[in-house]
Design a protein around this motif. Structure first.
Motif: not given
Length: 528
Positions: A211-217, A223-228, A292-302
């Motif tokens: 899985y890829i999962i985001g790191s912002k709330y 806006n998803n801008v709070i980095d956790i 399961d193996v997880i990739a944590v992302k900081s950005h994902g669009q464009y």
């Protein structure tokens, strides 16, 4: 029910489809006789073409002849059943009629309805037609102008739809699944190549998921801008804040469609903001399991997907999922394998969570998971053991059994990756330097290569940046160098990893060379 096909077979599939349509156009089917439909020994009947002459368009063999509704009896002794009638020559389902001719005409009407519905794209009508499912959907595919897929087993079609994120994959009509799957094909991809890949992925027994999962709330303003990410690292969890106050333990481990349906029924009015995104996120999140193996992302669009960490899911006190409304909301326990990296793979995955299925999209899995993609290859090539590989004085996989421990402690997952890279690179060296002596695990050195004038120490690292590989290996290499002060051979220190070298990595390598005045370098190796 379609075996994986090669590009050459894909060309054959296109040819076979055209041949079938030339031989059995709708008008021909409409006027065919019972003998032309099904006749023992004939290799030109409709049923023979459907079952044998068009194998490359999907297999429906291995099931009894009753799949055709009426069939010629091969011998006088066939099992009796209340469902069937026979006249000593043909046998048929009595639901189709009391005589062979009546039954055949009923079946032919069904076939014409399937063909006409497929031609005009009215696939929902086909769902309810009373004709054996495998044969029905193969007929429908053949006349559908590639608007259905040549996979006919319902469970496999549902798995393909699930892999491609069709929400109601477990309950939707088969026609709806087919139509959705076809829309997921890229315009540039050959139709049969696309279906073959989806089939192979669907039937593979995969032990772990990725899985890829985001790191912002969210900030409360949309806006998803709070980095956790730091909080996740410290607490060894990945998390999501959607439906923050709801304990969803009772849904953990259930199907995505079940989670989606429950959320629709119980939470839609309570959480109207970003409801669909929240529902999708939790339907995936609650399916993540140990291993399961997880990739944590900081950005994902464009085209800017940037991976900042990798983790492996694990149980803590017997639990994988936990709900903590005072701390991050929904949490999955993990062990971080790498963190604080910055790996831009130039793909687009903008949603909070994505399941990345090996080979579902060509090249994506390897780009995103890098060295961790080796985990799938380890299982495939399990029969090829390093113990069987020996050449001259070289020893591959000469494991040590003494109590001394290595400085670096790996999880089982990372150790498997390390061993695969080590084994593959050692074999690569044997081919490149057949006259040199090459050993693995020699005095705790990953790989040693030597000849009359040179001695190479190779330290293998399983990480996804050259910088991390070098940083964790350099101390061990210097220890090996220091432990052999009387060697008259020229000594070379090498770090081996699967990650490519960036400009920043090159500066780090040059700094080490200039500072230590030793023969040092990094080798990027990804041929596993």
């Amino acid at each position: 029910m379609m075996a994986g096909i090669s590009s050459m077979q894909s060309k054959e599939a296109h040819k076979t489809l055209n041949r079938f349509l030339e031989r059995w156009g709708k008008d021909t089917v409409n006027t065919m006789s019972l003998e032309e439909y099904n006749s023992v020994g004939s290799k030109d009947s409709f049923c023979y073409w459907l079952e044998h002459e068009s194998d490359v368009l999907g297999l429906i063999g291995g099931t009894p002849s009753n799949k055709f509704g009426i069939w010629q009896i091969k011998n006088a002794i066939e099992g009796a059943s209340d469902d069937f009638l026979d006249d000593g020559n043909y046998k048929w389902y009595k639901k189709y009629g009391n005589t062979a001719d009546v039954a055949f005409n009923s079946i032919k009407e069904l076939l014409i309805t399937i063909i006409e519905s497929a031609e005009i794209g009215d696939f929902q009508k086909i769902d309810g037609i009373d004709y054996f499912s495998l044969a029905k959907w193969k007929v429908a595919f053949i006349y559908s102008k590639n608007q259905l897929i040549p996979v006919y087993k319902k469970n496999t079609v549902r798995q393909i739809a699930k892999n491609l994120e069709f929400v109601n994959y477990s309950n939707a009509r088969i026609s709806a699944l087919h139509k959705y799957i076809v829309t997921q094909k890229e315009d540039s991809e050959d139709f049969f190549d696309f279906v073959s890949r989806q089939y192979r992925v669907a039937v593979k027994n995969q032990e772990r998921n990725y899985y890829i999962i985001g790191s912002k709330y969210g900030d409360g303003k949309g806006n998803n801008v709070i980095d956790i990410s730091e909080q996740m690292y410290i607490q060894n969890v990945i998390s999501t804040g959607f439906f923050w106050q709801e304990d969803l333990s009772h849904l953990y481990g259930t199907s995505r469609s079940n989670i989606s349906n429950w959320v629709d029924k119980n939470l839609k009015s309570k959480y109207p903001e970003k409801f669909e995104s929240a529902k999708r996120t939790l339907s995936f999140f609650l399916g993540i399991k140990s291993g399961d193996v997880i990739a944590v992302k900081s950005h994902g669009q464009y085209g800017n997907l940037t991976i900042i960490a990798y983790a492996e899911v694990q149980e803590v006190d017997g639990e994988v999922y936990e709900h903590n409304p005072d701390n991050l909301g929904h949490r999955i326990n993990v062990k971080f394998l790498e963190q604080e990296i910055y790996k831009n793979v130039k793909l687009s995955y903008g949603r909070t969570i994505h399941q990345i299925i090996p080979n579902l999209k060509e090249g994506h899995f390897n780009k995103i998971f890098g060295s961790y993609s080796v985990l799938e290859k380890v299982e495939i090539e399990e029969s090829e053991t390093d113990d069987d590989f020996e050449l001259s004085e070289s020893r591959i996989n000469e494991k040590q059994t003494k109590s001394r421990k290595r400085d670096v402690s790996y999880s089982t997952t990372v150790r498997n990756i390390h061993n695969k890279i080590q084994s593959s690179f050692a074999k690569h060296l044997l081919k490149e330097y057949p006259k040199d002596v090459i050993r693995t695990e020699y005095k705790f050195i990953d790989i040693l290569r030597q000849n009359n004038i040179e001695l190479f120490y190779y330290e293998v690292k399983p990480y996804n940046t050259a910088y991390n590989c070098i940083r964790t290996a350099i101390g061990q290499l210097l220890d090996y160098y220091h432990s052999n002060p009387h060697s008259k051979k020229e000594i070379h220190l090498r770090v081996v990893g699967s990650a490519p070298i960036t400009n920043s990595d090159k500066k780090f390598i040059d700094f080490i060379k200039d500072s230590l005045k030793v023969s040092f370098d990094y080798i990027s190796f990804d041929k596993f």
